[in-house]
Design a protein around this motif. Sequence first.
Motif, mmCIF file in Angstrom:
data_model
loop_
_atom_site.group_PDB
_atom_site.id
_atom_site.type_symbol
_atom_site.label_atom_id
_atom_site.label_comp_id
_atom_site.label_asym_id
_atom_site.label_seq_id
_atom_site.Cartn_x
_atom_site.Cartn_y
_atom_site.Cartn_z
ATOM 1 N N TRP A 277 0.809 4.507 -15.017
ATOM 2 C CA TRP A 277 1.116 3.137 -14.602
ATOM 3 C C TRP A 277 2.593 2.960 -14.331
ATOM 4 N N THR A 278 3.417 3.748 -14.997
ATOM 5 C CA THR A 278 4.872 3.605 -14.799
ATOM 6 C C THR A 278 5.262 3.913 -13.349
ATOM 7 N N PHE A 279 4.618 4.922 -12.761
ATOM 8 C CA PHE A 279 4.936 5.265 -11.373
ATOM 9 C C PHE A 279 4.436 4.181 -10.419
ATOM 10 N N ILE A 280 3.289 3.615 -10.767
ATOM 11 C CA ILE A 280 2.746 2.535 -9.929
ATOM 12 C C ILE A 280 3.688 1.319 -10.018
ATOM 13 N N ALA A 281 4.158 1.038 -11.222
ATOM 14 C CA ALA A 281 5.092 -0.085 -11.393
ATOM 15 C C ALA A 281 6.380 0.175 -10.618
ATOM 16 N N TRP A 282 6.829 1.418 -10.672
ATOM 17 C CA TRP A 282 8.047 1.788 -9.915
ATOM 18 C C TRP A 282 7.840 1.545 -8.416
ATOM 19 N N GLY A 283 6.672 1.920 -7.921
ATOM 20 C CA GLY A 283 6.361 1.683 -6.505
ATOM 21 C C GLY A 283 6.314 0.197 -6.210
ATOM 22 N N ALA A 284 5.664 -0.573 -7.101
ATOM 23 C CA ALA A 284 5.533 -2.019 -6.877
ATOM 24 C C ALA A 284 6.906 -2.700 -6.871
ATOM 25 N N ILE A 285 7.779 -2.285 -7.770
ATOM 26 C CA ILE A 285 9.128 -2.889 -7.830
ATOM 27 C C ILE A 285 9.865 -2.618 -6.515
ATOM 28 N N ASN A 286 9.747 -1.399 -6.027
ATOM 29 C CA ASN A 286 10.418 -1.079 -4.764
ATOM 30 C C ASN A 286 9.821 -1.874 -3.604
ATOM 31 N N ALA A 287 8.504 -2.106 -3.663
ATOM 32 C CA ALA A 287 7.876 -2.930 -2.618
ATOM 33 C C ALA A 287 8.445 -4.353 -2.682
ATOM 34 N N ILE A 288 8.596 -4.863 -3.885
ATOM 35 C CA ILE A 288 9.138 -6.222 -4.052
ATOM 36 C C ILE A 288 10.585 -6.283 -3.533
ATOM 37 N N TYR A 289 11.351 -5.230 -3.816
ATOM 38 C CA TYR A 289 12.733 -5.170 -3.293
ATOM 39 C C TYR A 289 12.727 -5.161 -1.747
ATOM 40 N N PHE A 290 11.741 -4.450 -1.205
ATOM 41 C CA PHE A 290 11.718 -4.181 0.238
ATOM 42 C C PHE A 290 11.226 -5.391 1.050
ATOM 43 N N LEU A 291 10.278 -6.135 0.475
ATOM 44 C CA LEU A 291 9.612 -7.200 1.239
ATOM 45 C C LEU A 291 10.551 -8.228 1.874
ATOM 46 N N PRO A 292 11.511 -8.787 1.129
ATOM 47 C CA PRO A 292 12.385 -9.793 1.758
ATOM 48 C C PRO A 292 13.073 -9.258 3.011
ATOM 49 N N LEU A 293 13.452 -7.971 2.972
ATOM 50 C CA LEU A 293 14.112 -7.383 4.149
ATOM 51 C C LEU A 293 13.136 -7.282 5.312
ATOM 52 N N ILE B 4 0.845 -1.217 0.000
ATOM 53 C CA ILE B 4 0.000 0.000 0.000
ATOM 54 C C ILE B 4 0.871 1.253 0.000
ATOM 55 N N ILE B 5 1.859 1.310 0.892
ATOM 56 C CA ILE B 5 2.608 2.578 0.946
ATOM 57 C C ILE B 5 3.501 2.763 -0.287
ATOM 58 N N PHE B 6 4.045 1.677 -0.804
ATOM 59 C CA PHE B 6 4.893 1.865 -1.992
ATOM 60 C C PHE B 6 4.052 2.207 -3.227
ATOM 61 N N LEU B 7 2.894 1.562 -3.329
ATOM 62 C CA LEU B 7 2.036 1.901 -4.472
ATOM 63 C C LEU B 7 1.507 3.327 -4.350
ATOM 64 N N LEU B 8 1.145 3.717 -3.148
ATOM 65 C CA LEU B 8 0.695 5.096 -2.933
ATOM 66 C C LEU B 8 1.809 6.082 -3.241
ATOM 67 N N SER B 9 3.003 5.721 -2.800
ATOM 68 C CA SER B 9 4.152 6.590 -3.053
ATOM 69 C C SER B 9 4.377 6.761 -4.558
ATOM 70 N N GLY B 10 4.271 5.648 -5.270
ATOM 71 C CA GLY B 10 4.419 5.710 -6.731
ATOM 72 C C GLY B 10 3.328 6.568 -7.344
ATOM 73 N N PHE B 11 2.094 6.331 -6.890
ATOM 74 C CA PHE B 11 0.942 7.040 -7.446
ATOM 75 C C PHE B 11 0.992 8.526 -7.090
ATOM 76 N N TRP B 12 1.557 8.843 -5.956
ATOM 77 C CA TRP B 12 1.704 10.244 -5.556
ATOM 78 C C TRP B 12 2.522 11.007 -6.601
ATOM 79 N N HIS B 13 3.506 10.307 -7.197
ATOM 80 C CA HIS B 13 4.376 10.968 -8.172
ATOM 81 C C HIS B 13 3.644 11.317 -9.466
#
Lengths: 481, 326
Positions: free
Chosen positions: A330-346, A317-326
């Motif tokens: 869809w590119t910003f949403i994808a950017w947010g989703a990719i960062n969420a995927i990077y972040f999740l394992p941590l 939610i926060i990464f997608l919102l962050s992307g959408f805020w920009h």
Amino acid sequence: MLFNSFAFAIFLPIVFILYWFVFNKKLRTQNILLLVASYFFYACWDWRFLFLLLFSTALDYFSGLKIEKAARPATRKFWLWLSIGINLGFLGIFKYYNFFAENMSALLSQFGLKSHPALIQVILPVGISFYTFHGLSYIIDIYQRRIDAEKSFVDYSVFVSFFPLLVAGPIERATHLLPQIKRKRSFDYATAVDGCRQILWGLFKKVVIADNCAELANEMFNYPGAHNGSALWLGALFFTFQIYGDFSGYSDIALGTAKLFGIDLLRNFAYPYFSRDIAEFWRRWHISLSSWFRDYVYIPLGGSKVPAWKRIRNTFIIFLLSGFWHGAQWTFIAWGAINAIYFLPLLLTKRNRSNIEIVAADKALPSLRELWSIGITFILTMIAWVFFRAESIGSALKYLKGMFSSTVFQKPDIDGMGRAWIALGLIAIMFLIEWQGRRDPFPLRNIRQRSYAFQYAVYILFILAIFLWAGTPQQFIYFQF
Amino acid sequence: MKKFLRNILWLLLPLALLAWPADRWLSSRLKHSFGMAQGEFSVWEDIYSAKMQNEVAVYGSSRAWCHYDPEILKDSLNAETYNLGMDGYGFYMQHMRHLEYFRYNKHPKYIILNLDLFTFEMPKGLYNATQFIPYMSHSENMQSYMWPLQGFTHFDYYVPLLRYYGRKSECISLISDAVQGKQSLPMRHKGYHAHASEWNEDFKNAAKLMEKYSIVIDSPVVQLMDRFLTDCAREKIQVIMVYSPENIAIRGFLRNKQQLVDLYREIAQRHHLVFLDYSDDPLCYDRSNFYNASHLNARGSRLFSQKLGHYLKTNGFIPKNMAVTP
């Protein structure tokens, strides 16, 4: 009025002199001056949107008073949601309406239903995402009884509209900025000089690094099909430094300018490209936005103290919102989703807070392990930026396909490779300076310990570099958000 | 506070004091950098030296400066010719150059006005803006024509050195030439430059990117041309409107060329001028005459200049008031 324009170079000293020499007797007159200067600064973009800014300011100001005065929880809630609704409504209309209308129409057409939604042909009011978030944080803080409502309309308006942060942040909090606006400010030599140094460093990053990198990045991103893989990697690298130089440069100029008026703004960047993992990157990149989403979205949703599936949900939610805020793309949403995927394992392995301090804080150089972590984080970030920069998801995928093609081993086919070498050299200089100064809020700060002659030489060098090596002037990227 | 202001002053004052002589020095070097800015400085210097005595002047865009050889025209017409073609600009900026030329020099008897696809397009921004830098602060015509276009801020006209902001390649090249004592040789002769290149892929690449091009006709520029032609008639200057050859490859690429040509014919008729349309000339069918779809190379420009010179000569130079296809 751009920070890197001659108009601003005239505007700033005039306001500075009026502030400290003419209106210095009373705090109220100083604040009125700041407000008038801020509205003038904003009106230079488009005076018509000044009314929107005024309306948004008045709405939050009165809502804040109403929330504070209301005895019944239902009344408090009513004023809270009225303010949130209208603020987000404006943001939705100006920024997101066309996106939703077009996508809804596309979705309906999938089911054979034809619709022709009316689209709004209006430019996005500059800074709307920033001042809306200022207002929202203020209202929510009052509702949660963290702060009292501001009684002075002028002081509250300065909090929302203070010109250094008005169009591209940092996104301030009432708890941090309002007390400074209400306090008598006196001139402090060391702070003012620090402010000038920070402005100089910000200008260097924007004008020399970002604008030069932009010319090259634009070539690659505009015609990805015309370049081989190695050139596309360089293009992504140039954009990675363009957006950093552009946005962190803007933030440095904003923070430095505020210091000249005795005001300390929130730090927005803390050497993000020295991060050892994505979690650290997000603690160092656009800090004021990340912390806003953390405090007003992530924590109210339960944060990380909830079952695993909810943590995953909250992160997305926060990464997608962050992307959408920009932006509504869809590119910003994808950017947010990719960062969420990077972040999740941590997050799931509870290693998201393992790197809090700056890398090699007590050493000159990082260890090999740290260097490796920095390198991997940097590359992951760079790949995510491709989505941020591309015009569409298709273009981003095409670009990435080119980056990972066999032509990556060829010599980069960039028109005028000399420019690329110069840009790489400038990036290396910035990187070294930042590494040297990474323990300070901004790298030029540590110069104050050196002799006057050395300081003078460095300032002249930077001024000449800014003058001579400026790239083709580009709009600050974050103005569009 | 005093200490702060004093230190800021100490830092900025020497730079501010150096700005004016630095601007003067860079501008004087730039004016004589004939290889820079597509060779436009040699034309501007000829204009501002106020020594131009030519009887024939060629106006137009890049298609003028690389299509009309003044020496060939001089031989054919027995009249001194100068090519004032201005790279990258339509008639709006050509008119600014015309005003500057007329202000400082003896007026010509004949003007060959080269027309092309972009003649009536109002530029949005300044192209090849470096060429204006040394003159922009004292030329009123430049200021008034450039003011509406993107490229320079209002401060650039008045604040010394500011117009050199970000022009690193030019500044570095000027400084390095000065250090090495290099003198640049003129790229153009009487405003003309022959391109010795063969056909290249410029057009193919452009066509790939743009698919089809719609010619823009901005009515203020049309009105400006009308005014210019009226002024020339008042001064008894004969204007010959010429559409010089363009390669046939360009035809499929354009949406509304006929509309433009019709407008040229209409203007020519309105002002009782000759309009020579070479856009279907045999030269257009041979790629060896071009280096791209709209520009003749050295061979093509030689053939075209001979052809034009011969036509003007055999028709008594001031032909009948009619539109013709030679």
